[in-house]
Design an enzyme around this catalytic site. Structure first.
Site, PDB file in Angstrom:
ATOM      1  N   HIS A  15       0.823  -1.207   0.000  1.00 61.91           N
ATOM      2  CA  HIS A  15       0.000   0.000   0.000  1.00 61.91           C
ATOM      3  C   HIS A  15       0.861   1.263   0.000  1.00 61.91           C
ATOM      4  CE1 HIS A  15      -4.135  -1.696   0.875  1.00 61.91           C
ATOM      5  NE2 HIS A  15      -3.355  -2.749   1.002  1.00 61.91           N
ATOM      6  N   ASP A  62      -5.554   6.084   2.261  1.00 59.37           N
ATOM      7  CA  ASP A  62      -5.715   4.712   1.806  1.00 59.37           C
ATOM      8  C   ASP A  62      -7.103   4.197   2.188  1.00 59.37           C
ATOM      9  OD1 ASP A  62      -5.513   1.684   1.978  1.00 59.37           O
ATOM     10  OD2 ASP A  62      -3.490   2.138   1.274  1.00 59.37           O
ATOM     11  N   HIS A  68     -20.246  -3.609  -6.033  1.00 63.38           N
ATOM     12  CA  HIS A  68     -21.422  -4.220  -6.638  1.00 63.38           C
ATOM     13  C   HIS A  68     -22.129  -5.147  -5.648  1.00 63.38           C
ATOM     14  CE1 HIS A  68     -23.928  -6.259  -9.655  1.00 63.38           C
ATOM     15  NE2 HIS A  68     -23.554  -7.394  -9.068  1.00 63.38           N
ATOM     16  N   GLN A  80      12.442  -5.510  -7.576  1.00 61.41           N
ATOM     17  CA  GLN A  80      11.655  -6.272  -8.552  1.00 61.41           C
ATOM     18  C   GLN A  80      11.661  -5.636  -9.938  1.00 61.41           C
ATOM     19  OE1 GLN A  80       8.239  -8.759  -7.564  1.00 61.41           O
ATOM     20  NE2 GLN A  80       6.973  -7.206  -8.544  1.00 61.41           N
ATOM     21  N   TRP A 123      -1.683  -6.829  -6.943  1.00 62.44           N
ATOM     22  CA  TRP A 123      -1.896  -5.782  -7.940  1.00 62.44           C
ATOM     23  C   TRP A 123      -0.600  -5.074  -8.301  1.00 62.44           C
ATOM     24  CZ3 TRP A 123      -4.479  -5.056 -11.889  1.00 62.44           C
ATOM     25  CH2 TRP A 123      -4.683  -3.802 -12.465  1.00 62.44           C
ATOM     26  N   ASN A 124       0.247  -4.783  -7.312  1.00 59.71           N
ATOM     27  CA  ASN A 124       1.504  -4.108  -7.631  1.00 59.71           C
ATOM     28  C   ASN A 124       2.381  -4.972  -8.525  1.00 59.71           C
ATOM     29  OD1 ASN A 124       0.907  -1.793  -6.123  1.00 59.71           O
ATOM     30  ND2 ASN A 124       1.671  -2.729  -4.245  1.00 59.71           N
ATOM     31  N   SER A 125       2.482  -6.264  -8.220  1.00 60.83           N
ATOM     32  CA  SER A 125       3.296  -7.156  -9.043  1.00 60.83           C
ATOM     33  C   SER A 125       2.701  -7.303 -10.435  1.00 60.83           C
ATOM     34  CB  SER A 125       3.424  -8.528  -8.376  1.00 60.83           C
ATOM     35  OG  SER A 125       4.266  -8.452  -7.245  1.00 60.83           O
ATOM     36  N   ASP A 181      -7.378 -10.028  -3.532  1.00 58.51           N
ATOM     37  CA  ASP A 181      -7.627  -9.599  -4.908  1.00 58.51           C
ATOM     38  C   ASP A 181      -6.861 -10.410  -5.942  1.00 58.51           C
ATOM     39  OD1 ASP A 181      -5.206  -8.475  -3.941  1.00 58.51           O
ATOM     40  OD2 ASP A 181      -5.223  -6.984  -5.534  1.00 58.51           O
TER      41      ASP A 181
END
Length: 516
Positions: free
Chosen positions: A46, A150, A183, A382, A400-402, A421
């Site tokens: 984050h 955040d 949703h 990375q 998500w970051n990767s 996620d």
């Protein structure tokens, strides 16, 4: 040399600039468009994208105060000199702040704090230190114009509202995942009691199997259900936000963005990918680190030397993020599958909780047999690795970051998703963006060595399927770069945010000053 005061002697709301005169002088000498406070959730996944956002915002001419919790301060302070160097001579500045974490002293401050931290942020954190910091700034020549927080911190917008400060909700995961959460909370009215069907159709997003939804929707554990219901409460703060900022770009999630804009009242601003400029648009070649990782000064020199010795596209990079835990059984299957594939690999691996001897988790003799073609490390940069020409594919947990790192580097993926996620991201990688494939798990939830071997061979020997994935990965790399370039979709969105912010606070531009 400026005098440095030991960390433990600082009071809760005192700023780092108190003992770094050089930065304090720079603040006094500059005239900023405004002052934005950024408050991340205290995990690398984050804080990294939020700190990159802070750097991007500073490049537009803003003073940005990046606020961490006290237990995370020692990690963040390592980024201080790096941020000073990036800001030198620029129109804006990122300064580091910290506030009390309110965590009881008996709770260990180690990497196992995350489950406690999630509960603490939702149920017991008051944020009095943040309120004191805001009040102090608001009595200074640079009052806070906006608080960017955040989405995991539901107490922050309450304090901003109390002090009548505009606030922006920052979503660190994909737009698709946000749209799914929102949703099921507001359209399906899911309350955790009703069992979801095996297949769901979501407007703009299409069909989702239960296994494609974020992990907490799966009813294997009541704890997961409680967490997602807590998270639904967090999402309620988006209804009062002045802006919703997302770490994605319009071209990547066009349909999901359309649905998200229908779901929320506030303007949705795409500001991603939040990737250091040197690895994306190269508008600032000095921007080579997020700055909030394990150590912004610790490079990957040994790893890069090893990669330099390998042919182009010959190495599989294997990493499962900063907090995702892979079971000992899965580690053994991974080791066996990687060895059987006969391909070179770089594996970032740390012993799981309760284990100290990594070699004991591997097949007997594994480390000796793979010595020439395998390298195991505990940490690396990375993006440096993914940008190296010898890397041909990325085996990832699909955080998500990767996922964004892979897309922005043009490297196809093999996914071993574990929770949250990651399950939805993996579906998008395989079915929507077509930049990789999911490795199939057995009934025990473990990807067996035979599947690992087969997938690695497919990726590294590049059959028809993976040739297409590589082609698509390179296409998305260029699209992501374009989004952050001048006049690109995310660059335009960020400028729109700054202009709306200036209009909201009644700030007039100085003569000749423009948002770039």
């Amino acid at each position: 040399m400026p005098k440095r005061i030991p960390t433990q002697s600082l009071k809760g709301s005192e700023t780092l600039t108190w003992y770094i005169p050089k930065m304090a002088n720079e603040i006094e000498s500059k005239r900023f468009l405004g002052h934005v406070m950024v408050v991340p959730y205290s995990t690398v996944g984050h804080s990294n994208p939020l700190l990159q956002f802070a750097k991007n915002l500073a490049s537009k001419g803003f003073l940005v105060s990046f606020v961490s919790l006290h237990f995370d301060h020692s990690r963040m302070v390592k980024a201080r000199e790096y941020l000073q160097r990036l800001s030198h001579g620029g129109p804006g500045l990122v300064q580091l702040e910290w506030i009390p974490d309110e965590i009881p002293p008996q709770v260990p401050r180690d990497h196992h704090i995350h489950p406690f931290l999630f509960h603490h942020m939702h149920n017991t954190m008051t944020g009095h230190g943040l309120e004191s910091l805001l009040l102090r700034f608001n009595a200074s020549p640079n009052p806070v114009s906006c608080v960017v927080y955040d989405s995991f911190l539901p107490w922050v917008p309450k304090i901003a509202t109390k002090l009548s400060i505009p606030h922006a909700f920052f979503w660190t995961q994909s737009i698709t995942v946000f749209s799914l959460y929102y949703h099921f909370k507001n359209v399906e009215k899911w309350d955790g009691e009703r069992k979801l069907p095996e297949t769901c159709n979501v407007p703009c997003l299409g069909e989702f199997k239960i296994g494609d939804l974020p992990g907490p929707f799966h009813r294997e554990q009541d704890l997961k259900v409680r967490k997602v219901l807590d998270f639904f409460v967090d999402l309620e703060s988006v209804t009062d936000a002045s802006w919703v900022l997302v770490n994605s770009f319009e071209e990547l999630e066009t349909e999901a963005l359309e649905y998200m804009k229908r779901l929320v009242r506030a303007p949705v601003i795409t500001v991603g990918p939040s990737i250091p400029s040197a690895f994306l648009d190269r508008r600032n070649p000095e921007d080579t680190r997020f700055g909030a990782g394990a150590d912004p000064w610790a490079g990957s020199e040994g790893t890069i030397r090893w990669l330099n010795s390998k042919p182009p596209l010959s190495v599989l990079y294997v990493s499962f993020g900063s907090i995702t835990s892979v079971s000992p059984v899965q580690i053994r299957e991974l080791a066996a599958g990687l060895e059987r594939s006969q391909h070179s690999f770089l594996w970032v691996i740390r012993p799981p909780q309760g284990h100290h001897d990594l070699s004991a988790l591997m097949p007997p003799g594994f480390l000796e047999r793979i010595e020439e073609r395998g390298l195991l490390v505990e940490w690396c940069v990375q993006l440096e690795v993914l940008s190296h020409p010898s890397v041909g594919a990325f085996m990832s947990h699909c955080g998500w970051n990767s996922t964004l790192d892979a897309l922005c580097s043009g490297v196809p993926m093999l996914t071993l998703e574990v929770w949250t996620d990651q399950l939805t991201n993996a579906k998008c990688v395989e079915e929507l963006w077509k930049t990789g494939r999911r490795m199939r798990k057995g009934e025990d939830g473990v990807v067996p060595m035979q599947e690992i071997e087969r997938c690695v061979r497919s990726a590294m020997e590049e059959g028809v399927e993976f040739a297409e994935a590589r082609k698509n990965s390179l296409k998305w790399k260029e699209t992501a770069k374009g989004a952050m370039m001048p006049s690109g979709s995310s660059d335009v969105s960020l400028s729109r945010f700054t202009q709306e912010l200036l209009a909201a606070i009644g700030t007039h531009w100085n003569s000749g000053q423009r948002i770039q």
